[in-house]
Design a protein around this motif. Structure first.
Motif, PDB file in Angstrom:
ATOM      1  N   ASP A  79       0.865  -1.178   0.000  1.00  0.00           N
ATOM      2  CA  ASP A  79       0.000   0.000   0.000  1.00  0.00           C
ATOM      3  C   ASP A  79       0.901   1.226   0.000  1.00  0.00           C
ATOM      4  O   ASP A  79       1.992   1.207   0.586  1.00  0.00           O
ATOM      5  N   GLN A 118      -3.549  -0.967   6.897  1.00  0.00           N
ATOM      6  CA  GLN A 118      -4.036   0.050   5.951  1.00  0.00           C
ATOM      7  C   GLN A 118      -3.548   1.426   6.382  1.00  0.00           C
ATOM      8  O   GLN A 118      -3.442   1.703   7.573  1.00  0.00           O
ATOM      9  N   SER A 120      -3.417   5.905   5.254  1.00  0.00           N
ATOM     10  CA  SER A 120      -3.946   7.020   4.463  1.00  0.00           C
ATOM     11  C   SER A 120      -3.242   8.295   4.892  1.00  0.00           C
ATOM     12  O   SER A 120      -3.106   8.565   6.083  1.00  0.00           O
ATOM     13  N   GLU A 157     -11.207   0.708   8.214  1.00  0.00           N
ATOM     14  CA  GLU A 157     -10.528   1.608   7.272  1.00  0.00           C
ATOM     15  C   GLU A 157     -10.494   3.015   7.837  1.00  0.00           C
ATOM     16  O   GLU A 157     -11.401   3.435   8.545  1.00  0.00           O
TER      17      GLU A 157
END
Length: 189
Positions: A79, A118, A120, A157
């Motif tokens: 990722d 995950q 971001s 998420e």
């Protein structure tokens, strides 16, 4: 897959081909010849990084803050995410590696962070979800965007915005924190 940077957009077609369009500041749109099939792309404000089919990371564009200099220890990624002039990538072992600009703690990972599943990034902060659904954030926190709310239930998420962060819980609820300006953290049902 389509990803949006601050001044350009990149899309991956069904064969792994990459196309980018937008401002075109210092070569960010010029997909390198020989890049090959791409698994994921992360456009920033003046550069672009991609995870290629072999899971290595390749970056191009403006290198002013070393954001295109992929760290040697990053040999494979699952990722990748972009902030303003910095990137963070997730390794197959769940380790986060960040590089580029660090004027607001963008590369200062939290001590004791467990394996991550995950990530971001937004302008100056990054948030990550660990294997147990815990959220970890670091970087600029002027509007509270990197302050994980106490009692946050396990999440699936997390997504970051310029001055806010939102998480999707395992139970399916959306929880946001950070700036209340322009309705960023007001949930509509």
């Amino acid at each position: 897959d389509v990803r949006v940077g601050s001044g350009h957009i990149c899309a991956i077609d069904s064969m792994g081909g990459l196309v980018c369009w937008g401002d075109g500041i210092p070569g960010e749109l010029s997909v390198p010849v020989g890049l090959g099939p791409v698994h994921q792309v992360a456009p920033s404000d003046s550069s672009t990084c991609a995870i290629r089919a072999a899971r290595d990371v390749y970056c191009w564009g403006d290198a002013g803050d070393l954001q295109t200099a992929v760290p040697l220890e990053l040999t494979a990624a699952t990722d990748i995410t972009a902030g303003r002039r910095f990137y963070c990538a997730l390794t197959p072992a769940g380790e986060v590696i960040c590089w580029g600009l660090n004027n607001r703690g963008q590369r200062n990972l939290p001590v004791g962070m467990p394996p991550i599943v995950q990530i971001s990034s937004a302008i100056d902060h990054t948030c990550a979800v660990d294997e147990d659904g815990g959220v970890w954030c670091w970087g600029y926190n002027f509007e509270g965007q990197a302050s994980v709310p106490a009692g946050l239930p396990p999440v699936r998420e997390v997504q970051t915005g310029s001055t806010h962060t939102c998480a999707l819980t395992v139970a399916g609820a959306t929880v946001c924190w950070g700036s209340f300006a322009q309705g960023h953290t007001v949930l509509l049902h």
